[in-house]
Design an enzyme around this catalytic site. Structure first.
Site, mmCIF file in Angstrom:
data_model
loop_
_atom_site.group_PDB
_atom_site.id
_atom_site.type_symbol
_atom_site.label_atom_id
_atom_site.label_comp_id
_atom_site.label_asym_id
_atom_site.label_seq_id
_atom_site.Cartn_x
_atom_site.Cartn_y
_atom_site.Cartn_z
ATOM 1 C CE LYS A 1 -3.849 -1.983 2.705
ATOM 2 N NZ LYS A 1 -4.521 -1.981 4.022
ATOM 3 C CD GLN B 1 -3.652 -4.171 7.043
ATOM 4 O OE1 GLN B 1 -3.723 -3.093 6.454
ATOM 5 N NE2 GLN B 1 -3.903 -5.320 6.454
ATOM 6 C CG ASP C 1 -10.160 -0.254 4.696
ATOM 7 O OD1 ASP C 1 -9.971 -0.455 3.479
ATOM 8 O OD2 ASP C 1 -9.470 -0.775 5.581
#
Length: 290
Positions: free
Chosen positions: A54, A98, A121
């Site tokens: 990422k 995460q 997200d």
């Protein structure tokens, strides 16, 4: 061999080329660079690799990228303070927590602390609710967003197609179902405990599988001519990566299928970068058009 491969790498590269141009224009016209921050707890190797990817791709596009790492012993208070600090940081437009989080940290509780405008997200309850209601002002989770883009390379019109989603997670299965409904599909959703799953799968013109079990979906479960999106990423004892679908057998049935790796994975990261740029454009009052 029957089915055509849906090339996620090429589609992701095309998307990132457009993002790069828009990023440059945003910074030139407003002085704002998209900023992405990732909070990672613990030393899980898969998470480390994924966050590294990422970060590398974000920097390639000219984004500001931060990785904040913490031990598994982090207290809830420290994690809460870290999220609140990023919420207030004007250089950060997208925040990723995460997953998975180590026990006893409750992921939903901490995802709910992320400012919805920075929740790239798409997991904050407000953004999930907007997706459920079909409102365009929220953020869609990255993997389903990428899956839909892959499907659009095969189908120009979804209306009347029967779509099946195997998997019910908040990350993939549930939001994927909402996106397919929004496209006009007739939808069913299932999981590993669904009865008569092989027969159900055979009704799907579009089959999206996100269940986390290698080769769980057999080739003879798949309808002739179906499009299959395999979200699974499973590491075998040999070290090979494979999906949730028996790929070789499925190819004999499908008209189009995503390989693993090289299908959904690249589009997941590209979709994250897309959401981050959109968040930065909203912050700047700059139009976001791809």
């Amino acid at each position: 061999m029957r089915g055509a491969f849906i090339n996620g790498r090429d589609l992701a590269q095309t998307l990132k080329t457009r993002l790069f141009a828009l990023t440059h224009r945003l910074e030139k016209e407003t002085g704002i660079r998209p900023g992405l921050a990732v909070l990672r707890i613990g030393t899980d190797p898969a998470s480390q690799i994924y966050v590294t990817r990422k970060g590398a791709q974000a920097r390639e596009l000219g984004y500001h990228f931060e990785e904040h790492t913490y031990p598994t012993t982090i207290s809830p208070e420290v994690l809460k303070t870290a999220i609140e600090g990023l919420n207030q940081n004007p250089a950060i437009h997208g925040i990723i927590l995460q997953l998975p989080l180590p026990a006893p940290l409750d992921p939903l509780a901490f995802l709910s602390l992320i400012e919805p405008a920075k929740d790239v997200d798409g997991l904050h309850p407000l953004n999930a609710g907007k997706l459920f209601q079909g409102l365009p002002s929220g953020f869609t989770p990255c993997t389903p967003l990428g899956c839909l883009a892959l499907l659009k390379t095969v189908h120009s019109d979804f209306k009347g197609l029967t779509a099946g989603v195997v998997g019910r997670s908040l990350l993939v299965g549930r939001p994927m179902g909402m996106l397919l409904l929004e496209q006009g599909c007739t939808l069913w959703m299932a999981h590993s405990q669904t009865r008569n799953l092989p027969e159900l799968c055979q009704t799907a013109d579009i089959l999206v599988v996100a269940i986390g079990k290698p080769h769980f979906i057999q080739g003879n479960w798949i309808k002739k001519g179906a499009t299959v999106i395999d979200v699974g990423m499973n590491r075998l004892p040999s070290g090979d990566i494979t999906g949730d679908v028996d790929f070789k057998a499925a190819c004999a049935q499908t008209d189009a299928i995503t390989p693993v790796p090289g299908g959904v994975g690249p589009m997941t990261i590209a979709s994250l970068l897309r959401n981050t740029l959109e968040a930065a454009c909203r912050y700047a009052g700059h139009p976001f058009t791809l």
